[in-house]
Design a protein around this motif. Structure first.
Motif, mmCIF file in Angstrom:
data_model
loop_
_atom_site.group_PDB
_atom_site.id
_atom_site.type_symbol
_atom_site.label_atom_id
_atom_site.label_comp_id
_atom_site.label_asym_id
_atom_site.label_seq_id
_atom_site.Cartn_x
_atom_site.Cartn_y
_atom_site.Cartn_z
ATOM 1 N N ALA A 96 0.816 -1.216 0.000
ATOM 2 C CA ALA A 96 0.000 0.000 0.000
ATOM 3 C C ALA A 96 0.849 1.265 0.000
ATOM 4 O O ALA A 96 0.641 2.173 -0.818
ATOM 5 C CB ALA A 96 -0.946 -0.002 1.190
ATOM 6 N N LEU A 97 1.812 1.343 0.897
ATOM 7 C CA LEU A 97 2.623 2.551 0.995
ATOM 8 C C LEU A 97 3.443 2.759 -0.276
ATOM 9 O O LEU A 97 3.539 3.876 -0.802
ATOM 10 C CB LEU A 97 3.542 2.479 2.207
ATOM 11 C CG LEU A 97 4.453 3.684 2.444
ATOM 12 C CD1 LEU A 97 3.640 4.959 2.588
ATOM 13 C CD2 LEU A 97 5.311 3.457 3.689
ATOM 14 N N THR A 98 4.013 1.691 -0.789
ATOM 15 C CA THR A 98 4.804 1.787 -2.018
ATOM 16 C C THR A 98 3.945 2.245 -3.185
ATOM 17 O O THR A 98 4.363 3.079 -3.996
ATOM 18 C CB THR A 98 5.445 0.432 -2.346
ATOM 19 O OG1 THR A 98 6.311 0.049 -1.266
ATOM 20 C CG2 THR A 98 6.259 0.507 -3.631
ATOM 21 N N ALA A 99 2.719 1.711 -3.271
ATOM 22 C CA ALA A 99 1.826 2.094 -4.364
ATOM 23 C C ALA A 99 1.501 3.576 -4.312
ATOM 24 O O ALA A 99 1.525 4.269 -5.334
ATOM 25 C CB ALA A 99 0.539 1.267 -4.299
ATOM 26 N N VAL A 100 1.191 4.075 -3.128
ATOM 27 C CA VAL A 100 0.855 5.495 -2.982
ATOM 28 C C VAL A 100 2.040 6.364 -3.384
ATOM 29 O O VAL A 100 1.889 7.364 -4.099
ATOM 30 C CB VAL A 100 0.413 5.795 -1.542
ATOM 31 C CG1 VAL A 100 0.252 7.300 -1.331
ATOM 32 C CG2 VAL A 100 -0.899 5.077 -1.218
ATOM 33 N N ARG A 101 3.220 5.988 -2.942
ATOM 34 C CA ARG A 101 4.402 6.791 -3.249
ATOM 35 C C ARG A 101 4.797 6.681 -4.715
ATOM 36 O O ARG A 101 5.226 7.673 -5.323
ATOM 37 C CB ARG A 101 5.562 6.365 -2.346
ATOM 38 C CG ARG A 101 5.338 6.769 -0.892
ATOM 39 C CD ARG A 101 6.484 6.363 0.009
ATOM 40 N NE ARG A 101 6.305 6.913 1.361
ATOM 41 C CZ ARG A 101 7.118 6.670 2.379
ATOM 42 N NH1 ARG A 101 8.168 5.865 2.204
ATOM 43 N NH2 ARG A 101 6.884 7.214 3.564
ATOM 44 N N ASP A 102 4.618 5.509 -5.297
ATOM 45 C CA ASP A 102 4.997 5.336 -6.706
ATOM 46 C C ASP A 102 4.108 6.144 -7.644
ATOM 47 O O ASP A 102 4.587 6.710 -8.629
ATOM 48 C CB ASP A 102 4.945 3.858 -7.096
ATOM 49 C CG ASP A 102 6.132 3.063 -6.549
ATOM 50 O OD1 ASP A 102 7.086 3.698 -6.040
ATOM 51 O OD2 ASP A 102 6.096 1.818 -6.633
ATOM 52 N N VAL A 103 2.802 6.197 -7.342
ATOM 53 C CA VAL A 103 1.915 6.911 -8.256
ATOM 54 C C VAL A 103 2.092 8.422 -8.138
ATOM 55 O O VAL A 103 1.638 9.173 -9.008
ATOM 56 C CB VAL A 103 0.428 6.541 -8.031
ATOM 57 C CG1 VAL A 103 0.207 5.055 -8.227
ATOM 58 C CG2 VAL A 103 -0.065 6.993 -6.669
ATOM 59 N N ALA A 104 2.750 8.881 -7.089
ATOM 60 C CA ALA A 104 2.981 10.322 -6.929
ATOM 61 C C ALA A 104 3.822 10.878 -8.062
ATOM 62 O O ALA A 104 3.789 12.087 -8.329
ATOM 63 C CB ALA A 104 3.650 10.598 -5.587
ATOM 64 N N ALA A 105 4.537 9.998 -8.769
ATOM 65 C CA ALA A 105 5.342 10.446 -9.909
ATOM 66 C C ALA A 105 4.463 10.883 -11.075
ATOM 67 O O ALA A 105 4.932 11.582 -11.980
ATOM 68 C CB ALA A 105 6.271 9.318 -10.358
ATOM 69 N N HIS A 106 3.206 10.492 -11.049
ATOM 70 C CA HIS A 106 2.291 10.805 -12.147
ATOM 71 C C HIS A 106 1.476 12.074 -11.899
ATOM 72 O O HIS A 106 0.812 12.563 -12.811
ATOM 73 C CB HIS A 106 1.342 9.636 -12.387
ATOM 74 C CG HIS A 106 2.047 8.374 -12.798
ATOM 75 N ND1 HIS A 106 2.345 8.082 -14.111
ATOM 76 C CD2 HIS A 106 2.528 7.330 -12.059
ATOM 77 C CE1 HIS A 106 2.967 6.912 -14.169
ATOM 78 N NE2 HIS A 106 3.087 6.436 -12.937
ATOM 79 N N GLY A 107 1.492 12.584 -10.678
ATOM 80 C CA GLY A 107 0.705 13.780 -10.375
ATOM 81 C C GLY A 107 0.184 13.744 -8.955
ATOM 82 O O GLY A 107 0.648 12.952 -8.124
ATOM 83 N N PRO A 108 -0.800 14.596 -8.638
ATOM 84 C CA PRO A 108 -1.346 14.646 -7.280
ATOM 85 C C PRO A 108 -1.952 13.306 -6.865
ATOM 86 O O PRO A 108 -2.469 12.556 -7.693
ATOM 87 C CB PRO A 108 -2.424 15.730 -7.365
ATOM 88 C CG PRO A 108 -2.108 16.512 -8.591
ATOM 89 C CD PRO A 108 -1.452 15.558 -9.546
#
Length: 206
Positions: A96-108
């Motif tokens: 979960a934490l990795t997913a949230v942080r990884d998608v931050a590269a795409h925008g808000p």
């Protein structure tokens, strides 16, 4: 593009009360409120005539249920009782934490959760080690609307300062989370795309 996540069942697992009415009753009684004999019936009835898709905060529902049986209880006592009744153990789901942080590269990155209990979402985020990971946290009890109502998705889009058409919503329930498609967004179902693959799912095709 902005990515929003559902919370319960998507990023975290929680232990819900088996009998919410009973747990709420115990908390009310511990605060000196005389719970009526037919409390389970009163708790299960509809007391607030809200529009379809609108969220009724659980303390308001409980207060109206008590009032329907002639029991008058101060609003702050009812609120404290409800908050105490829903104080679950929280387990952050793998990735979960990795997913949230990884998608931050795409925008808000935002959180959009259906939850009628005040304070429960912030408490859950703290216990799951997810506090501070989102650019905006929107709850149904806060914005007044439950997914899949378009107003819920529009509320989180406004909080992220993006248009609802740019939303990619990650969740576990096509009936509720899938409502994002009605505002022009995209739904990613974690029962089909695991959290570990969500960021890759957002990459443009070559």
């Amino acid at each position: 593009m902005a990515v929003t996540f559902d919370l319960f069942g998507t990023l975290v697992d929680v232990e819900y009360p088996v009998d919410p009415a009973e747990v709420v009753a115990r908390e009310l009684e511990s605060r000196g409120v005389a719970v009526p004999d037919d409390w389970h019936v009163a708790y299960g009835e509809r007391h607030v005539d809200a529009p379809t898709g609108a969220e009724v905060p659980l303390p308001a529902h409980v207060a109206h249920a008590l009032d329907s049986r002639g029991v008058d209880a101060p609003g702050n006592i009812v609120r404290h009782a409800v908050v105490a009744a829903f104080d679950p153990d929280v387990t952050r789901r793998d990735g979960a934490l990795t997913a949230v942080r990884d998608v931050a590269a795409h925008g808000p990155v935002g959180l959009l959760s259906n939850c009628a209990v005040p304070e429960l979402v912030p408490k859950t985020l703290i216990r799951a080690g997810l506090r501070g990971e989102f650019d905006a946290v929107t709850t149904s009890v806060g914005c007044g609307w439950r997914k899949p109502h378009p107003n819920a998705f529009e509320a989180v889009a406004a909080a992220l300062e993006v248009s609802s058409e740019t939303l990619v919503h990650v969740g576990d329930d096509p009936e509720t989370d899938g409502g994002v498609v009605d505002v022009g967004g995209r739904f990613v179902d974690v029962t089909e795309t695991p959290l570990s693959a969500v960021a890759a799912e957002l990459e443009p095709e070559p």
